[in-house]
Design an enzyme around this catalytic site. Sequence first.
Site, short mmCIF file in Angstrom:
data_model
loop_
_atom_site.label_atom_id
_atom_site.label_comp_id
_atom_site.label_asym_id
_atom_site.label_seq_id
_atom_site.Cartn_x
_atom_site.Cartn_y
_atom_site.Cartn_z
N ARG A 1 21.21 -106.75 59.32
CA ARG A 1 22.00 -105.52 59.23
C ARG A 1 22.58 -105.29 57.84
O ARG A 1 22.55 -104.18 57.31
CB ARG A 1 23.11 -105.54 60.30
N LYS B 1 32.54 -89.55 42.58
CA LYS B 1 32.70 -89.36 44.03
C LYS B 1 31.78 -90.32 44.77
O LYS B 1 30.76 -89.94 45.35
CB LYS B 1 32.43 -87.91 44.41
N LYS C 1 41.14 -83.38 32.49
CA LYS C 1 41.13 -82.32 33.50
C LYS C 1 42.45 -81.57 33.48
O LYS C 1 43.33 -81.81 32.65
CB LYS C 1 40.82 -82.92 34.87
N GLU D 1 37.68 -80.46 30.82
CA GLU D 1 37.38 -79.52 31.91
C GLU D 1 37.96 -78.15 31.55
O GLU D 1 39.14 -78.03 31.21
CB GLU D 1 38.00 -80.02 33.20
N ASP E 1 33.76 -75.50 34.88
CA ASP E 1 33.99 -75.78 36.29
C ASP E 1 34.02 -74.51 37.12
O ASP E 1 34.87 -73.64 36.90
CB ASP E 1 35.30 -76.55 36.45
#
Length: 280
Positions: free
Chosen positions: A101, A136, A168, A197, A218
Amino acid sequence: MIDPITLQTAVRKNVTDALAEDIGTGDLSASLIPASEKTQANVITRDNGVFCGQLWVAETMDQIDNTVVIHWKVQDADPVKAGDLLFTLSGASARLLTAERTMLNFAQFLSGVATKTAQYSALIKDTKTVLLDTRKTLPGLRIAQKYAVACGGGQNHRLGLFDAYLLKENHICAAGSIALAVSAARRNHPDRAVEVETENLDELQQAIEAGADIAMIDNFSLTDTAKAVELAKERIKLEASGGINTTTIREIAAYGVDYISVGEITKNVDPLDLSMRFVT
């Protein structure tokens, strides 16, 4: 590109943690099988896709039983079709079952990442645009997923917060302005790339004037993407990002952006269906 030492360290830790989670105090089911019983097992895919996971399979078997012999029929980044034999295993039956597994979980998930990436890569293969991943990723599997992205034909963005700047909205707010944020970044680590950004053309102009290396545009509209490409020409690299999917990526790439980053290739993944069967 992930350096070999970083990759191997990550593989070893991934497998060690996964086996500890799965086996705990011992494999009750496998303990019913005599240790002397040996067999061969075939691992196949029931889905089409791109295979990835050799290092994790090999490390799993090495930690469980390093006498097990693996015969590979495919390599990482190879396309596979439903029914294909991926690899065979020869060794103690009980140890193969204990490893099954964990081994398949890694291979099927990473193959899913590589497959998703390949689908996106194919859509822009004849453009100048490079497909990038993002941060992410599943906690603890950052290196694994970024390796799988590379197997699928994408390129890695930064590995983490440590190897490049991505300033950002909140960084810029805290610093006071785009210009101040870029200036501080240059002072602190002049050897690191600085990306900013931007959410509109005015902010893009500010990033250019501040001397940033890359501007992330963005969630720009197609109209503003076209204007951004003209504004940035030979002055700054552009990375398109935000809500990009298979229906929009090619049109965005056609405008001539340098990069497109897509979170979906690591966070919205369908693992390939892999199966291990003993040969009777």
